[in-house]
Motif scaffolding. Structure first.
Motif, PDB file in Angstrom:
ATOM      1  N   GLN A 106       0.874  -1.166   0.000  1.00  0.00           N
ATOM      2  CA  GLN A 106       0.000   0.000   0.000  1.00  0.00           C
ATOM      3  C   GLN A 106       0.909   1.213   0.000  1.00  0.00           C
ATOM      4  O   GLN A 106       1.712   1.397   0.915  1.00  0.00           O
ATOM      5  CB  GLN A 106      -0.907   0.034   1.227  1.00  0.00           C
ATOM      6  CG  GLN A 106      -1.751   1.296   1.288  1.00  0.00           C
ATOM      7  CD  GLN A 106      -2.600   1.372   2.530  1.00  0.00           C
ATOM      8  OE1 GLN A 106      -2.875   0.376   3.172  1.00  0.00           O
ATOM      9  NE2 GLN A 106      -3.018   2.575   2.865  1.00  0.00           N
ATOM     10  N   GLN A 107       0.798   2.043  -1.043  1.00  0.00           N
ATOM     11  CA  GLN A 107       1.592   3.262  -1.112  1.00  0.00           C
ATOM     12  C   GLN A 107       0.632   4.436  -1.056  1.00  0.00           C
ATOM     13  O   GLN A 107      -0.382   4.444  -1.740  1.00  0.00           O
ATOM     14  CB  GLN A 107       2.419   3.297  -2.388  1.00  0.00           C
ATOM     15  CG  GLN A 107       3.413   4.441  -2.406  1.00  0.00           C
ATOM     16  CD  GLN A 107       4.466   4.286  -3.467  1.00  0.00           C
ATOM     17  OE1 GLN A 107       4.983   3.204  -3.691  1.00  0.00           O
ATOM     18  NE2 GLN A 107       4.807   5.374  -4.113  1.00  0.00           N
ATOM     19  N   GLU A 108       0.958   5.401  -0.207  1.00  0.00           N
ATOM     20  CA  GLU A 108       0.023   6.490   0.057  1.00  0.00           C
ATOM     21  C   GLU A 108       0.777   7.761   0.430  1.00  0.00           C
ATOM     22  O   GLU A 108       1.867   7.700   0.975  1.00  0.00           O
ATOM     23  CB  GLU A 108      -0.887   6.072   1.220  1.00  0.00           C
ATOM     24  CG  GLU A 108      -1.911   7.087   1.642  1.00  0.00           C
ATOM     25  CD  GLU A 108      -2.798   6.559   2.769  1.00  0.00           C
ATOM     26  OE1 GLU A 108      -2.836   7.219   3.814  1.00  0.00           O
ATOM     27  OE2 GLU A 108      -3.444   5.514   2.602  1.00  0.00           O
ATOM     28  N   SER A 126      -4.090   7.237  -2.118  1.00  0.00           N
ATOM     29  CA  SER A 126      -3.353   6.042  -2.525  1.00  0.00           C
ATOM     30  C   SER A 126      -2.622   6.311  -3.813  1.00  0.00           C
ATOM     31  O   SER A 126      -3.133   6.996  -4.707  1.00  0.00           O
ATOM     32  CB  SER A 126      -4.318   4.865  -2.713  1.00  0.00           C
ATOM     33  OG  SER A 126      -4.865   4.485  -1.480  1.00  0.00           O
TER      34      SER A 126
END
Length: 128
Positions: A106-108, A126
């Motif tokens: 998960q990149q945020e 996101s």
């Protein structure tokens, strides 16, 4: 018995790092520190801490964590603002997890604001 390392990736023992924030004996000094403590709270299942550190304007009424998700690592990629004297800041991160035998990321970019002297998670976007 060896000390349990904090899930946030600092390498410190949990009780010398995010554990103090989770227990309420210390407040996050920076937006990054709050983000790391929130990651650790997700990893450890501390729902009350997650809700408490969420800005009231965007906080959900309840939060259910998926017990099948195991958070395995955190990378802080960039920060903007969010310092000791700041009023707002962003933290871009990559959080690694395993669920159902598969790995994921998960990149945020998360936004934080200081309100009443305490940092709060406002919202996040996101990233692919």
């Amino acid at each position: 018995m060896p000390l349990r390392r904090c899930p946030c990736g600092t390498g410190l023992p949990l009780d010398e790092c995010c554990g103090r924030l989770h227990e309420g004996t210390l407040a996050a000094a920076t937006a990054e520190q709050l983000m790391r403590s929130r990651y650790s709270a997700f990893a450890l299942g501390h729902i009350a801490y997650l809700l408490e550190t969420w800005h009231p304007d965007t906080r959900p009424r309840a939060l259910d964590l998926d017990p099948a998700v195991r958070w395995t690592g955190l990378e802080v990629l960039a920060t903007t603002g969010g310092g000791l004297l700041g009023a707002e800041g962003t933290v871009q991160f990559r959080a690694h997890y395993v669920t159902g035998g598969r790995t994921g990321v998960q990149q945020e970019t998360s936004r934080f604001v200081r309100e009443g002297g305490r940092w709060r998670y406002l919202d996040g976007v996101s990233l692919p």
